[in-house]
Design a protein around this motif. Sequence first.
Motif, short mmCIF file in Angstrom:
data_model
loop_
_atom_site.label_atom_id
_atom_site.label_comp_id
_atom_site.label_asym_id
_atom_site.label_seq_id
_atom_site.Cartn_x
_atom_site.Cartn_y
_atom_site.Cartn_z
N GLY A 44 -60.73 -21.73 -39.76
CA GLY A 44 -59.56 -22.16 -40.53
C GLY A 44 -59.40 -21.40 -41.84
O GLY A 44 -59.67 -20.20 -41.94
N PHE A 45 -58.93 -22.14 -42.87
CA PHE A 45 -58.69 -21.51 -44.18
C PHE A 45 -60.00 -21.04 -44.83
O PHE A 45 -59.98 -20.13 -45.65
N THR A 46 -61.12 -21.63 -44.42
CA THR A 46 -62.42 -21.18 -44.93
C THR A 46 -62.62 -19.71 -44.53
O THR A 46 -63.08 -18.89 -45.34
N GLY A 47 -62.26 -19.39 -43.30
CA GLY A 47 -62.42 -18.03 -42.80
C GLY A 47 -61.53 -17.04 -43.54
O GLY A 47 -61.89 -15.87 -43.71
N LEU A 48 -60.37 -17.51 -43.99
CA LEU A 48 -59.47 -16.63 -44.77
C LEU A 48 -60.11 -16.27 -46.10
O LEU A 48 -60.02 -15.14 -46.57
N ILE A 49 -60.77 -17.26 -46.70
CA ILE A 49 -61.41 -17.04 -48.00
C ILE A 49 -62.67 -16.18 -47.84
O ILE A 49 -62.97 -15.34 -48.68
N GLU A 50 -63.38 -16.41 -46.72
CA GLU A 50 -64.67 -15.70 -46.53
C GLU A 50 -64.53 -14.44 -45.67
O GLU A 50 -65.53 -13.87 -45.25
N GLU A 51 -63.30 -14.04 -45.37
CA GLU A 51 -63.03 -12.83 -44.58
C GLU A 51 -63.73 -12.87 -43.22
O GLU A 51 -64.31 -11.88 -42.79
N ASP A 52 -63.65 -14.02 -42.57
CA ASP A 52 -64.28 -14.16 -41.25
C ASP A 52 -63.22 -13.82 -40.18
O ASP A 52 -62.64 -14.70 -39.55
N GLU A 79 -62.04 -25.52 -50.75
CA GLU A 79 -61.78 -24.39 -51.66
C GLU A 79 -60.32 -23.92 -51.55
O GLU A 79 -59.71 -23.53 -52.55
N PHE A 80 -59.76 -23.99 -50.33
CA PHE A 80 -58.38 -23.51 -50.17
C PHE A 80 -57.38 -24.43 -50.88
O PHE A 80 -56.25 -24.03 -51.14
N MET A 81 -57.82 -25.65 -51.21
CA MET A 81 -56.91 -26.56 -51.91
C MET A 81 -56.73 -26.14 -53.38
O MET A 81 -55.85 -26.65 -54.07
N THR A 82 -57.59 -25.25 -53.87
CA THR A 82 -57.47 -24.82 -55.27
C THR A 82 -56.59 -23.57 -55.36
O THR A 82 -56.56 -22.76 -54.42
N PRO A 83 -55.90 -23.36 -56.49
CA PRO A 83 -55.09 -22.14 -56.66
C PRO A 83 -55.93 -20.88 -56.52
O PRO A 83 -55.48 -19.87 -55.97
N GLU A 84 -57.19 -20.94 -56.98
CA GLU A 84 -58.07 -19.77 -56.89
C GLU A 84 -58.35 -19.43 -55.42
O GLU A 84 -58.32 -18.27 -55.00
N GLY A 85 -58.62 -20.49 -54.64
CA GLY A 85 -58.90 -20.30 -53.21
C GLY A 85 -57.69 -19.71 -52.49
O GLY A 85 -57.82 -18.81 -51.65
N GLN A 86 -56.50 -20.20 -52.86
CA GLN A 86 -55.27 -19.72 -52.21
C GLN A 86 -55.02 -18.24 -52.56
O GLN A 86 -54.65 -17.43 -51.70
N ALA A 87 -55.27 -17.89 -53.82
CA ALA A 87 -55.06 -16.50 -54.25
C ALA A 87 -56.05 -15.58 -53.52
O ALA A 87 -55.68 -14.48 -53.07
#
Length: 325
Positions: A44-52, A79-87
Motif C-alpha cells: 500500500g502507501f507504505t510501499g510508496l514511501i519506502e520505494e517498494d 506515515e502516509f497520513m502526515t504531509p511529510e509522508g505524502q510529499a
Amino acid sequence: MARKQQTIGVLTSGGDAPGMNAAIRAVVRTAVDLGHKVKGIRRGFTGLIEEDFIDMDAMSVSDIISRGGTILYTSRSKEFMTPEGQAKAADNCRKHGIDGVVVIGGDGSFRGAEKLAEQGIRTVAVPGTIDLDIACTEYTIGFDTAINTAMEAADKLRDTSGSHERCNVIEVMGRTAGHLALWCAIANGSEYVLLPEKFNDDEMDKLVAKVKSKHDIGKKHHIVVNAEGVGDSFEIAKYIQEHTGIETRATVIGHIQRGGSPTCRDRVYASALASRAVDLLDQGQTCRVVAFRHGHFTDYSIAEAMSMQKTIDPVLDKLIHKLSR
Ligand code: F6P
C-alpha cells in the motif's frame, strides 16, 4: 499523433478483499494493452514511501484471478497520513517515473488517493472492501465473496442451533456499517439482525421479545446476526440467555470473511472497474473513483464520492422485518 507512454503504479490498501488480485490483473493487462508500463507498489502507501516497487508485465499477473488476498500485500500507513509522508510518496513516484497510480481499497484509501493527487501524482481509486460501505457505488470488490462466506457459516450454525434448540448469535464484519449483517440475515432467514446504523435503546428488548415469541410458537432454532459495529456478541448472547431462558451461544466469524477464492461476480466486476481506472489515467484524468451505480460502470471525482452518504437499503431493511415474523 502517438499517445505518450505512461508508467502506471498500482497498489492495494486497507483490509484485503477477495477480488483484489483480479483488479491488479486488469490494471496490468489494460495498461500493457494501451502501451503503458506498470509498477506494482507493495504494501500500500507504505510501499510508496519506502520505494517498494516491482516491474510488472502481462505474465506477472497470470494465474492470480482465482486467488484471494492481494499479491501486492496491503497495509494501513500511519506515515502516509502526515504531509511529510505524502510529499515523500509523491517524490518517490517522480523519482521512479510513475505518472499515475491506481489505488484499490476502501474510503480511507480514497482519502490517500486524494492526498497523492494534491501532490501532483494522478490517481484513480477502485472500491475494494468487503464492507460495501462506499456511497457512490452499489458494488465493492470482495463483498460478494464475503457475504457468501458469512451465509455458509450461518447455515452451519442453524444446523447445530436446531439440534440443541438453542439461540445462536453470529457476528459478521463491516466495521461501522451493517450491510454484510443485513444481507446475511436475509439470506439465512434469521430471526433478528442488529445494525449499527439502527441500534437504539429498546433494541435488546425487541430482540428478546422476538426470540421469546418464536420460541413460544414452537421454533427450535434462533439465529441472530450481529454487525461487529454494534458491540460484543458474547455479551449479547449472555443477555439473550438471561432474558429468555434459552441457551445461547456466540460465534465471531472474523477474518475468514476476508479470505477465499473470489466469486464470479467479484472477479468480473473487479476486472471491469480496474480496467476503467486505467482508461481514465490513459485519458489524463485524476482524482477519480470508479463505481457501479444504477446498473452501469461509471466514475466520480473523489470529492463528490466522499460527500455522498451511504445508508442501509430501506427496501432490504423492511424485508428482513417482514420475512422474519
Ligand atoms: O474494512 C474491512 C474490515 O474487514 C472490517 O470489516 C473490519 O472491521 C476491519 O477490516 C478489520 O481490520 P483488521 O484486519 O485490521 O483487523
